[in-house]
Enzyme design. Structure first.
Site, short mmCIF file in Angstrom:
data_model
loop_
_atom_site.label_atom_id
_atom_site.label_comp_id
_atom_site.label_asym_id
_atom_site.label_seq_id
_atom_site.Cartn_x
_atom_site.Cartn_y
_atom_site.Cartn_z
N GLU A 81 0.80 -1.22 0.00
CA GLU A 81 0.00 0.00 0.00
C GLU A 81 0.84 1.27 0.00
O GLU A 81 0.30 2.37 -0.19
CB GLU A 81 -0.94 -0.02 1.22
N GLU A 112 7.55 -21.93 7.61
CA GLU A 112 8.01 -21.07 8.70
C GLU A 112 9.10 -21.73 9.55
O GLU A 112 9.75 -21.08 10.36
CB GLU A 112 6.86 -20.67 9.61
#
Length: 273
Positions: A81, A112
């Site tokens: 953004e 992960e």
């Protein structure tokens, strides 16, 4: 080393399946009300990190977010953004998630848990000592993130983190840790809830304050935003009308000509109308 993993503690609520919809919503909301207070307590830690990021960005540095699962997705969201909001290049704030772009939509098993992949992912961007890398992990125990920050430290790259447990391995390896403790989740261990919301709030604070410090906001307006849809064109037009005290027709024409609110303001005030 063991530590108290608050994010995994049992919810203060029980028998959730027996609650009415109204009770569920009311209780979730009650928990959510505590989040901003927890964030307020760590403003000094956020400030230290922001000051360092700004200084390094002014010298050509970039900002990286690294995380897995929800944390990784939040980092990507914030990074993605920045270009449309502040008109910065796409390679200035970069979000990296364990498992690659596939993991944005669908969990990648055991991604992960890798102790080497985060550094490999960062190296693809030629990460260097002018950059800042923020590890995001609610638990503070994600191997992908911890080991990535360790390698950054070894290469003189500034490291920060956002975690929701105090004294976690991630905080200990981070040079500028942010430990926002929001308490047990409404659904035990569901750190996409309060922990995720706290992380999002802090990411908002970091990127917005950094961009303002870098001059990407004028007054309170996003004068460098990308005019990528009609809503933003209309917003830009209104900005020009207010800033320059001109008609909507003139503002729209000016924006069409210069393609950017800041550029339109500068050219107008310099007589290039």
């Amino acid at each position: 080393m063991s530590f108290n993993k608050i994010t995994e503690q049992a919810s203060k609520y029980n028998h959730l399946e027996k609650m009415t919809v109204n009770q569920l919503l009311t209780n979730i909301n009650a928990e959510d009300k505590t989040i901003s207070l927890a964030v307020e307590k760590v403003i000094p830690s956020i400030e230290k990190l922001v000051v360092q990021i700004v200084e390094r960005m002014k010298n050509g540095g970039r900002l990286f977010y690294v995380g897995a699962g929800t944390s990784g997705r939040l980092g990507i969201l914030d990074a993605s953004e920045c270009p449309p909001t502040f008109g910065v290049p796409h390679n200035l704030v970069i979000g990296i998630i364990a498992g690659g772009d596939t993991a944005i939509r669908k969990a990648v098993e055991f991604a992960e848990d890798s102790t080497t992949q985060c550094w490999e992912d960062l190296r693809k961007f030629e990460v260097n000592a002018t950059d800042t890398v923020i590890g995001i992990a609610a638990s503070g125990t994600t191997p992908y993130v911890i080991n990535g920050l360790q390698k950054c430290n070894e290469n003189n790259i500034l490291t920060g983190c956002i975690t929701c447990n105090e004294g976690s391995p991630l905080a200990l390896v981070s040079k500028l840790p942010i430990e926002v403790v929001v308490g047990p989740e409404f659904v035990t261990g569901s750190s996409r809830m309060k922990a995720g919301t706290a992380q999002k709030l802090i990411l908002n604070m970091i990127s917005t304050s950094v961009m303002i410090q870098l001059g990407k906001v004028k007054g309170n307006k996003m004068v460098d935003m990308q005019l990528s849809n009609n809503k933003l064109v209309d917003r830009g037009t209104k900005m020009l009308m207010e800033e320059l005290n001109i008609s909507e027709e003139k503002a729209a024409a000016l924006l069409l000509k210069h393609k950017n609110v800041r550029s339109a303001i500068l050219n107008y005030t310099n007589g290039n109308r």
